[in-house]
Design a protein around this motif. Structure first.
Motif, PDB file in Angstrom:
ATOM      1  N   GLU A 149      51.352   7.173  33.683  1.00 62.04           N
ATOM      2  CA  GLU A 149      50.751   5.884  34.054  1.00 62.04           C
ATOM      3  C   GLU A 149      51.029   5.569  35.518  1.00 62.04           C
ATOM      4  OE1 GLU A 149      52.246   2.989  31.234  1.00 62.04           O
ATOM      5  OE2 GLU A 149      51.940   4.524  29.668  1.00 62.04           O
ATOM      6  N   LEU A 150      52.261   5.847  35.941  1.00 63.15           N
ATOM      7  CA  LEU A 150      52.605   5.582  37.340  1.00 63.15           C
ATOM      8  C   LEU A 150      51.666   6.359  38.269  1.00 63.15           C
ATOM      9  CD1 LEU A 150      54.551   4.382  39.488  1.00 63.15           C
ATOM     10  CD2 LEU A 150      55.883   6.488  39.287  1.00 63.15           C
ATOM     11  N   ILE A 151      51.453   7.636  37.971  1.00 66.31           N
ATOM     12  CA  ILE A 151      50.559   8.452  38.814  1.00 66.31           C
ATOM     13  C   ILE A 151      49.155   7.846  38.801  1.00 66.31           C
ATOM     14  CG2 ILE A 151      49.505  10.733  39.080  1.00 66.31           C
ATOM     15  CD1 ILE A 151      52.517  10.557  39.795  1.00 66.31           C
ATOM     16  N   LYS A 152      48.700   7.485  37.598  1.00 65.63           N
ATOM     17  CA  LYS A 152      47.372   6.875  37.456  1.00 65.63           C
ATOM     18  C   LYS A 152      47.276   5.645  38.372  1.00 65.63           C
ATOM     19  CE  LYS A 152      44.321   6.102  33.491  1.00 65.63           C
ATOM     20  NZ  LYS A 152      44.258   5.975  32.018  1.00 65.63           N
ATOM     21  N   ARG A 153      48.332   4.826  38.313  1.00 67.85           N
ATOM     22  CA  ARG A 153      48.336   3.598  39.104  1.00 67.85           C
ATOM     23  C   ARG A 153      48.301   3.936  40.596  1.00 67.85           C
ATOM     24  NH1 ARG A 153      53.568   0.213  39.517  1.00 67.85           N
ATOM     25  NH2 ARG A 153      53.035  -0.783  41.525  1.00 67.85           N
ATOM     26  N   ILE A 154      49.090   4.895  41.002  1.00 67.34           N
ATOM     27  CA  ILE A 154      49.124   5.299  42.414  1.00 67.34           C
ATOM     28  C   ILE A 154      47.730   5.721  42.874  1.00 67.34           C
ATOM     29  CG2 ILE A 154      49.950   7.102  43.991  1.00 67.34           C
ATOM     30  CD1 ILE A 154      52.645   6.983  42.477  1.00 67.34           C
ATOM     31  N   VAL A 155      47.069   6.539  42.051  1.00 68.56           N
ATOM     32  CA  VAL A 155      45.731   7.018  42.420  1.00 68.56           C
ATOM     33  C   VAL A 155      44.770   5.840  42.525  1.00 68.56           C
ATOM     34  CG1 VAL A 155      43.755   8.387  41.660  1.00 68.56           C
ATOM     35  CG2 VAL A 155      46.066   9.304  41.425  1.00 68.56           C
ATOM     36  N   SER A 156      44.870   4.903  41.561  1.00 69.17           N
ATOM     37  CA  SER A 156      43.940   3.754  41.593  1.00 69.17           C
ATOM     38  C   SER A 156      44.188   2.897  42.827  1.00 69.17           C
ATOM     39  CB  SER A 156      44.104   2.927  40.322  1.00 69.17           C
ATOM     40  OG  SER A 156      45.364   2.274  40.344  1.00 69.17           O
ATOM     41  N   GLU A 157      45.423   2.845  43.295  1.00 71.83           N
ATOM     42  CA  GLU A 157      45.740   1.999  44.451  1.00 71.83           C
ATOM     43  C   GLU A 157      45.562   2.687  45.798  1.00 71.83           C
ATOM     44  OE1 GLU A 157      49.012  -0.714  41.988  1.00 71.83           O
ATOM     45  OE2 GLU A 157      49.646   0.401  43.757  1.00 71.83           O
ATOM     46  N   HIS A 158      45.679   4.034  45.838  1.00 69.87           N
ATOM     47  CA  HIS A 158      45.636   4.723  47.137  1.00 69.87           C
ATOM     48  C   HIS A 158      44.683   5.899  47.192  1.00 69.87           C
ATOM     49  CE1 HIS A 158      49.042   2.303  48.274  1.00 69.87           C
ATOM     50  NE2 HIS A 158      49.623   2.648  47.144  1.00 69.87           N
ATOM     51  N   GLY A 159      44.055   6.229  46.102  1.00 70.46           N
ATOM     52  CA  GLY A 159      43.145   7.380  46.093  1.00 70.46           C
ATOM     53  C   GLY A 159      43.854   8.634  45.634  1.00 70.46           C
ATOM     54  N   LYS A 160      43.102   9.704  45.615  1.00 76.07           N
ATOM     55  CA  LYS A 160      43.616  10.959  45.067  1.00 76.07           C
ATOM     56  C   LYS A 160      44.856  11.447  45.815  1.00 76.07           C
ATOM     57  CE  LYS A 160      39.373  12.633  42.996  1.00 76.07           C
ATOM     58  NZ  LYS A 160      38.403  13.752  42.889  1.00 76.07           N
ATOM     59  N   ILE A 161      45.689  12.185  45.076  1.00 77.96           N
ATOM     60  CA  ILE A 161      46.944  12.685  45.632  1.00 77.96           C
ATOM     61  C   ILE A 161      46.705  14.024  46.318  1.00 77.96           C
ATOM     62  CG2 ILE A 161      49.189  13.629  44.948  1.00 77.96           C
ATOM     63  CD1 ILE A 161      49.170  11.309  42.807  1.00 77.96           C
ATOM     64  N   GLY A 162      47.314  14.215  47.492  1.00 72.12           N
ATOM     65  CA  GLY A 162      47.078  15.429  48.277  1.00 72.12           C
ATOM     66  C   GLY A 162      48.275  16.356  48.344  1.00 72.12           C
TER      67      GLY A 162
END
Lengths: 73, 246, 246, 246, 246, 73, 73, 73
Positions: D65-78
């Motif tokens: 969920e944390l990762i999901k939230r991060i992506v929703s707030e900042h975009g895809k992870i690189g």
């Protein structure tokens, strides 16, 4: 004798003129290592056919001590 | 298994392997520069099990003929262990080309030429097994052993591609990585170490310096059908040296 | 050697090791979740050589007590091989924490807890030998096996530090890295492969899929005094897989 | 490259990587249990480059969920580097299940769960690069570190199969094997060594104890496109420790 | 860093490294059998950055003199990369001694002689960095490449002991293990493969055949101070080949 | 106190009754190792919340010396 | 049924609404892999207790074919 | 010509008399491998200085086809 100095100098990575019969190699040669000591024994064996035991070698303090092993015996 | 070729058969490890194989009923073909009385008498006694060929391995040009001759006289070869060899220590800045070359020749070129000859259809049995002897010095900071380690590395690099090719000829090949065993070879340089240096060295072998049997047990296991599923591997027997406490 | 503890003793490899050890006169202590009739009768017949303990290894909290009980009933432990285990394949994006955790528990935590108990002075003989079972999947692109490979990696990472400590207690520990042997475990996922996938898999094993004896021969060698000089090593028996032609 | 997730971002190595990435214009998402004032102010200053998430990584159930939230707030992870972690030393015969489990959880399970979440199509960029941090202790006789080494081994065993799967999703994954860097973590156990023990330890690091930059230079190289052809590898930066003179 | 010696500087990888170093302001000393017009003009243009020495490396007897001459003309050497080399494929049963010897000479003896010369006090700077180029073929079943792999293995076996010795002279040495990069050298044997064989080969490189920059980026990183803590390591850049899906 | 003896005994791999307040552990405990010493410090920290520096620890000769660190402080 | 769609969608890495009973998954799902096929079999076994042989599975063309295996049996 | 037969026979690991101009090597030579094919190309290059492309080589069916490449050109 010059030949001996050259060979020793190559092992110590110094110029032949930087060493004399009285050089106390373990103290005066910069970063003298056990591998250098090892190489001296091998050199005396290869070049002068002299088998020097580690005990005898440790008794040698100066270049001269080593040299005399090669000529006298 | 029959006709296991062993180079350096008069030396510590070679002799140990020969004894173990002969005891188990396997015929051994020993190659060496010279043979002492002991092994000559042994060969006389075991005239159907131990065959000796006096040959200077450094003469690589006639090695394949030697193998051909062995096969013509005793039949196809069933195994091979290369035990002949010597070490020479020197600092890198003192390395001489001839020393580097001789170490590579005896440890790498010689077995490669012998294996090339053995690999020919008419010279080997099915299920032939080959064991190369490498050394930990190719994997650690073995001061002064760089040329020796390089020669052993040449064997290790040869192993995988050779295993792939030889597999199609039903030949297995593996290597053992041994800690110095107190033999004449290791003696050569150990005798030139000071008491302190030797003490430091021995401390790094928690299970002590190996017996010949520690090497021969593993090598005979790899020669036997017991290990038929092991191929192209490097197996280390170093008395806990590589996992010594740090 | 006596009292070799074998987990998963009803499974293919476990059973093979037990047979080989018992045949050579070594007593075996078998641990498993359930025992089939065959092995129960075997234990009845060999009442002085084979002792069975029904135990759910996933219950790690009572494992040390189990070892304590075994020692009190049969004397000190002389060897240990951890054969119990299962595999579960899934793509990384589908990984479930419970699956990752269970694989780690059975393959890594269980042997670590048993070894910790065995390592106590009063629980082991001198010259005790331990063999862990790892897998090539921890060293290659084994699609879908990431969690299983991680559990095996946990064993391999444990090996060197454990070897160093256990050496001071006269215990040796090594690992074998096996190719899939056609047992119920490998069957689990092999049965879910299409003919093509299976063909592709088998082609990558030049010497075929291993027999149980290919694993047990090596493991019994490592348990025996024959290998006393081998410690902290990972030995691969993969039928030439890792050196297959490319 | 943007949105590189770094766990343990307040710690020595995590902080070093973050600084280097931010300096090169890459946005960083830092995760940690607590944040000190220094890093909070840094985040306030660099409000477009550094984003902090206070989270207890041991709570693995809510990590995706944390990762999901991060992506929703900042975009895809690189990118992703897992720096959070601790060590605990104890002899094998004293090993506690909870200690073994906690070490595995933070060093292996946590990154595996985060990677599983990142691997989902919607959560990662193309050319995402992941770097895991392993340790030499998984490869040598690191007395007392068996549980820590096992946790690191779990990462190393995960690497190859994960690399194969993630490659199909355009994600690279590599590991670095570091010598102890003088950080609070290593400090934890170094402070409990006697002067002699510490001296002996330091002597085994010919190039000294590493700077944070020695780790971050390598890790940033592996995160960057410069290393696009390196995948599934374990790279050691140990100040010559593994080749120290013997 | 200055005076980086590069052998085979006209070849694909050698040229790539030279370009990258020169661009970053490092002077390069190129050695090769012949120089094409392109590189000659480049040297004319960059008369303070690129210096060319036409020399037949197979003439190992005069190599140390060459190094001595280079030092006398340009000052101490700050780095060395050995790119010169060729491959020759043949089945083991067809191996010719001269082929085996020439491969070993160019890949192993030549760099060893050069390094021995560089290691002398008067010939190298502090913080000199050396990079050797090895090959995956020394680690897998590379059919027909056994002699080439053996030559590369000789380099890998040399690495650890050399690193230990050279460290005391403030010289670092590492090796890179590269997948075939489409250069004239690899072209040599690739051109002799059938379409099917080539297809099968390429399929085993998930990230494709490498660009020259994939090799030079890693090598320049290892030459630079950025990697000062990495010593005696073999780093693989093989486009995911060794972790390709199985 | 019994609890402390049990914990120490487990580290030493002896029976609790084999040690007393006056046991000079570094000498009297068979193959006492630095890892055991390390474990004692960790145990005192985990079980008694006492942070003992290596210096202080090295000053402790007997089990009693260790025990007093845990109760008094 | 929704549950089945969600589980399948997770395996395919698509949104549930992107698949229907008639989706010919091997063709219509972007980079469908053998590992996804494998996961479908495992999912049907874990979630619906249905053991589907590889042969049967290969006969299934659409999501519906798979779904019917789970409900009917 | 004998020389050519000997060289080819060595690659095939058969006796020279076992092959003729009409031997269809890919079919008639026991476990003919791609590495053998590769070796033929190398042999023709080393011994006869003939560069044969893979395409041309694949067109050659018999020993004779190979031999003619070496003499005619």
């Amino acid at each position: 004798m010059e030949n001996f100095f050259e060979l020793a100098a190559e092992i110590f990575e110094v110029k032949p003129e930087e060493i004399t019969m009285d050089t106390v190699f373990r103290e005066e040669i910069e970063d003298f290592s056990s591998l250098m000591g090892f190489s001296l024994i091998v050199m005396m064996e290869d070049e002068y056919g002299v088998k020097v035991s580690v005990e005898e070698f440790l008794k040698c303090k100066t270049i001269g001590d080593l040299y005399r092993k090669c000529v006298q015996e | 298994m029959k006709n296991v070729v062993i180079t350096g058969v008069s030396g510590g490890i070679g002799k140990g392997i020969a004894d173990q194989l002969i005891a188990s009923g396997t015929s051994v073909i020993g190659i060496d520069l010279h043979f002492n009385e002991e092994i000559k008498q042994m060969a006389a006694l075991l005239s159907d099990r131990l065959f000796l060929y006096e040959y200077d391995l450094m003469d690589t040009d006639h090695l394949s003929e030697l193998i051909k001759r062995i096969v013509s006289e005793h039949g196809k070869i069933g195994g091979f262990v290369h035990c002949a060899g010597f070490d020479k220590m020197f600092p890198i800045h003192m390395a001489k080309i001839t020393d580097i070359e001789n170490l590579w020749r005896i440890h790498a070129l010689v077995p490669m030429v012998i294996i090339s000859a053995i690999s020919k259809k008419q010279n080997h049995d099915e299920d032939t097994s080959i064991v190369l002897i490498s050394s930990q010095s190719a994997h650690e900071g073995a001061m002064g052993h760089s040329a020796y380690a390089s020669a052993k590395g040449a064997l290790e690099g040869y192993l995988a591609p050779a295993a792939a090719e030889l597999m199609e000829k039903k030949i297995r090949i593996n290597a053992v990585c041994l800690a110095p065993v107190k033999t004449s070879m290791s003696g050569g340089w150990m005798d030139k170490m000071t008491a302190d240096e030797l003490k430091r060295l021995l401390e790094s072998y928690p299970l002590g310096i190996g017996e010949v049997s520690d090497a021969s047990n593993l090598i005979c296991f790899l020669l036997s059908r017991e290990s038929r599923f092991i191929n192209g591997q490097i197996i280390t027997a170093d008395g806990g040296h590589s996992v010594r406490k740090v």
